[in-house]
Write a protein that holds these residues in place. Structure first.
Motif, PDB file in Angstrom:
ATOM      1  N   GLU A 172     -82.385  90.960  17.766  1.00 13.92           N
ATOM      2  CA  GLU A 172     -83.145  89.908  18.475  1.00 13.92           C
ATOM      3  C   GLU A 172     -83.028  88.770  17.923  1.00 13.92           C
ATOM      4  O   GLU A 172     -83.264  87.534  18.642  1.00 13.92           O
ATOM      5  CB  GLU A 172     -84.605  90.525  18.697  1.00 13.92           C
ATOM      6  CG  GLU A 172     -84.837  91.786  19.479  1.00 13.92           C
ATOM      7  CD  GLU A 172     -86.256  92.239  19.318  1.00 13.92           C
ATOM      8  OE1 GLU A 172     -87.183  91.636  18.658  1.00 13.92           O
ATOM      9  OE2 GLU A 172     -86.632  93.486  20.058  1.00 13.92           O
ATOM     10  N   LYS A 174     -79.923  86.725  19.066  1.00 11.16           N
ATOM     11  CA  LYS A 174     -80.187  86.571  20.479  1.00 11.16           C
ATOM     12  C   LYS A 174     -80.861  85.146  20.883  1.00 11.16           C
ATOM     13  O   LYS A 174     -80.602  84.544  21.419  1.00 11.16           O
ATOM     14  CB  LYS A 174     -80.816  87.663  21.226  1.00 11.16           C
ATOM     15  CG  LYS A 174     -79.894  88.933  21.495  1.00 11.16           C
ATOM     16  CD  LYS A 174     -80.667  90.042  22.195  1.00 11.16           C
ATOM     17  CE  LYS A 174     -79.666  91.235  22.650  1.00 11.16           C
ATOM     18  NZ  LYS A 174     -80.556  92.113  23.314  1.00 11.16           N
ATOM     19  N   ARG A 175     -81.798  85.375  20.049  1.00  5.56           N
ATOM     20  CA  ARG A 175     -82.861  84.036  20.102  1.00  5.56           C
ATOM     21  C   ARG A 175     -82.100  82.840  19.406  1.00  5.56           C
ATOM     22  O   ARG A 175     -82.289  81.695  20.090  1.00  5.56           O
ATOM     23  CB  ARG A 175     -84.128  84.224  19.197  1.00  5.56           C
ATOM     24  CG  ARG A 175     -85.312  84.915  20.232  1.00  5.56           C
ATOM     25  CD  ARG A 175     -86.662  84.821  19.569  1.00  5.56           C
ATOM     26  NE  ARG A 175     -86.593  85.329  18.168  1.00  5.56           N
ATOM     27  CZ  ARG A 175     -86.823  86.669  17.846  1.00  5.56           C
ATOM     28  NH1 ARG A 175     -87.063  87.386  18.599  1.00  5.56           N
ATOM     29  NH2 ARG A 175     -86.807  86.925  16.633  1.00  5.56           N
TER      30      ARG A 175
END
Length: 782
Positions: free
Chosen positions: A303, A306-307
């Motif tokens: 994550e 991804k961010r």
């Protein structure tokens, strides 16, 4: 080496060997092999003599008592972990250089730190790489040495059959998966490019570690001193820089006093440091956000990427600083044992670092704005000044340990002909690996001061620091894969798993730190290029000189001419002629005889040779050879050292040389008598009692003659010793030969000559007495 030379290995025991003290073990070997004296002289070594010593305990594998292991584990905390232990000072600040954009990014970074610490220092180094030690010693040169010992990839043809009989030289190899190992070994041995590439990679890795030795003191001291800002706002950035410079200068000036009690002195301080950061970590964990334990789930890493995408990849350059100093685990294993380092890492260092980073993450979850000063901001008020004091001492210890490691690395490269001659001072009689190199110390000091003043902040230095760290780790993995295939013969699936997991992680980190090349990452590259240039120039000319001497060595026929030439006179005394040539007599001797038509009553050609192993047992160090004809009283002696051996023993070298030479003469006469008697026994008729009695009488008579000849030769040696010793050193001027290209002329005539003029000469390096020193000049056209 000519077949006319009778060669005997003097791997001498401590007791003197007399005519009556012929061991049954030697007699059995002689009878079993049925050697004749004529056949013996065709060998370049006596296998029976050189194989006589066995059963030496290896430094890295000896079964030490648990009390000793635990003591070493305690000492290792003070020597090995200063660098990696002080990483919590700056990791989060170097990772979130643009601030924290999302609170869960903290969990992603913490997860990356936890898994990086587990995979690289713990799994890779503690449980895998430490096994690749060279008789207890580690580092880039240790890996290169293991490969050189198993495959003939050395670039200097100084290998001898006797070297493999040194007890520490032998490798314990598994017997399975031989085909893959043999194929790789053959490929390396038959490829000149592979040989050069391995040496080049070793030099580059060594240069990077030395660059690490420059950056570690800068970033550690600067980070610790920066804590003053939290106590008073009147301290400016400039003041912090100059305080750091003053501390760095003190650290380097203190190096000359040595680190005799380094382990017991520093270990308590580093233990207190680990206790403090672990305790504060636990305090912050429970006070601010215990939910950071969720970072154990690697989903937060996914994550995070991804961010933040590219920014997340760039931030890996800060996260990698959490494992700086990991290479010290391997490089310093020679001071301790594998088991002691494994214990200290698993029980103290690893848990303390995990708690420290988790506590800081908990603090940041509630105080995103303090990310640039996470370490000092997260300290409870009552603990601030004690923590600041311990942080300062820990930073100094981290710097000192890395500087000492740099000295050891340069000593290794010097021993293998990869670095110009510098003076190596052994600061401890108890700890062999503790050395001090004055020239390097002050050059490092100047470099550290320049970096600190030029970069001024830990963020900028961190960009440079990461490249050196990750590059050396990647190089270690590459060498380790070769060792897994060739020496350990590891299962191919395990090798593939190692490359896919560890290799992928390191390549990912390397790509990230290289992205910051223009932001300071060029600094370790610049250091490495300068050091690589120095190493290459010195090693290249060193090899060319060796090949020149090898091609122009004096033939046995020329020595015989000298022996019968009535123009040469013999003068009393013993002459020791130093040369780098291992095989044969160097050409400079011919030049000497052309100008000085006199020969000392005993002449010994001494070559100091570095074997690709860490240590050579003292009783196996001297290898003597007799040069024909015998009445010349000329001997050749190879003094063999490992790359971590102390070259200047407490006992004067001259006395050791003479005593071992006398021991060799005794063994030589006894051995020849044994061979002759063994040959006679093999032709005897056991049923003829009268013939046996006659032969026994002949043996007794021959033994008396041998004893008389031995005593006469010993008397000649002692008389020469009493008359005085003269040390003859070649003062070689090296120039490029006629017709050489411009590149070769620049390399030899200017670059090498500059290094040679500005560094120590042979007599200074080996502490040869000036009153008994005679230099012989000669020009080598390469």
């Amino acid at each position: 080496m000519s077949s006319n030379d009778a060669i005997v290995d003097t791997t001498t025991p401590t007791e003197e060997v007399s005519q009556e003290e012929i061991s049954s073990d030697q007699q059995q070997q002689l009878n079993a092999k049925k050697l004749s004296l004529q056949k013996l002289r065709r060998y370049d070594s006596l296998d029976m003599e050189s194989a006589r010593l066995h059963g030496h305990l290896r430094h890295g594998s000896k079964g030490a008592k648990w009390s000793v292991i635990l003591s070493l584990a305690f000492q290792s905390i003070g020597v090995v972990y200063g660098d990696i232990g002080t990483s919590p000072l700056y990791v989060y600040a170097a990772t979130f250089t643009k601030g924290i954009k999302h609170n869960d990014d903290i969990l992603g970074v913490l997860s990356l730190i936890l898994y990086t610490l587990t995979l690289i220092p713990l799994v890779k180094y503690v449980f895998v790489v430490l096994r690749a030690n060279d008789n207890g010693d580690g580092g880039t040169f240790a890996l290169y040495s293991l490969i050189c010992r198993y495959a003939k990839v050395g670039l200097i043809p100084s290998q001898e059959l006797e070297d493999r009989d040194v007890s520490n030289f032998q490798l314990e190899l598994p017997n399975n998966r031989l085909r893959r190992a043999s194929r790789l070994k053959s490929m390396l041995e038959n490829s000149r490019f592979a040989k050069f590439f391995l040496l080049f990679a070793t030099m580059l890795g060594t240069s990077m570690v030395i660059g690490d030795g420059v950056l570690t003191p800068c970033i550690s001291v600067l980070s610790a001193v920066g804590g003053i800002k939290e106590a008073t706002s009147s301290v400016t950035e400039g003041m912090i820089v100059w305080i750091s410079v003053a501390i760095l200068i003190c650290i380097f000036v203190a190096q000359r006093f040595g680190t005799d009690k380094v382990g017991y002195t520093f270990a308590p301080i580093i233990c207190v440091w680990f206790l403090f950061i672990a305790t504060i970590g636990v305090y912050n964990f429970f006070k601010f956000d215990p939910t950071v334990i969720k970072a154990l789930n690697p989903q937060y890493i996914v994550e995070y990427f991804k961010r933040n995408k590219k920014d997340a990849w760039i931030s890996l350059g800060g996260i990698v600083l959490s494992i700086t100093g990991t290479e010290a685990l391997f490089a310093d294993v020679g001071h301790f044992t594998v088991r002691s380092i494994q214990i200290s890492m698993c029980t103290v260092t690893y848990p303390a670092l995990i708690l420290a980073y988790s506590g800081q993450a908990s603090f940041l979850r509630k105080h995103n704005e303090f990310v640039s000063d996470t370490f000092f901001k997260s300290i409870p008020g009552a603990m601030y000044w004690p923590m600041f004091g311990v942080a300062m001492m820990a930073a100094i210890i981290a710097s000192q340990a890395m500087i000492s490691g740099t000295f050891s690395i340069i000593q290794q490269s010097l021993s293998l002909g990869c670095f110009p001659r510098v003076k190596v001072v052994h600061t401890s009689s108890k700890y062999e690996g503790q050395v001090y190199i004055p020239e390097i110390n002050y050059l490092l000091m100047l470099a550290c001061v320049a970096v600190t003043i030029g970069f001024r902040t830990t963020e900028k230095i961190g960009h440079a620091y990461g490249i050196a760290v990750v590059f050396v780790m990647t190089l270690t993995s590459s060498f380790l894969v070769l060792i897994m295939i060739m020496i350990w013969k590891t299962h191919i699936l395990l090798i593939i798993s190692y490359v896919l997991v560890i290799g992928t992680v390191e390549i990912l980190y390397l790509s990230s730190v290289l992205y910051k090349f223009d932001q300071g990452g060029y600094l370790p590259m610049a250091f490495a290029l300068v050091l690589m240039a120095i190493m290459y120039i010195w090693n290249d000319v060193y090899r060319k000189k060796y090949y020149y001497e090898l091609d122009h060595k004096i033939s046995p026929e020329k020595l015989k001419e000298i022996a019968v030439d009535t123009n040469f006179c013999r003068i009393p005394g013993l002459a020791v002629f130093y040369s780098e040539l291992v095989h044969g007599i160097p050409p400079i001797f011919k030049h000497y005889m052309a100008n000085v038509p006199a020969l000392h009553s005993v002449l010994v050609f001494v070559s100091f040779k570095s074997l690709p192993i860490s240590k050579v047992p003292a009783e196996e160090r001297f290898l003597f050879r007799r040069v024909q004809p015998n009445d010349l009283n000329v001997f050749r002696c190879v003094v063999r050292y490992g790359y971590t051996d102390v070259r200047h023993e407490p006992e004067p070298f001259e006395r050791m040389l003479v005593e071992r030479l006398k021991q060799f003469v005794r063994e030589d006469h006894v051995f020849v008598a044994m061979v002759r008697d063994g040959n006679q026994e093999s032709t005897d008729d056991d049923d003829d009692e009268k013939a046996n009695n006659v032969n026994n009488a002949k043996k007794a008579e021959n033994n008396e003659k041998v004893a008389e000849a031995m005593e006469r030769e010993i008397e000649v040696l002692e008389k020469a010793w009493r008359s005085g010793i003269v040390h003859l050193v070649g003062e070689n001027e090296v120039i490029a030969g006629k017709g050489a290209g411009i590149g070769k002329r620049v390399l030899i005539n200017y670059a090498y000559s500059f290094l040679r003029r500005n560094l120590r000469q042979t007599d200074k390096v080996f502490d040869i007495p000036h009153k008994r020193l005679l230099k012989v000049g000669m020009t080598y056209e390469l």
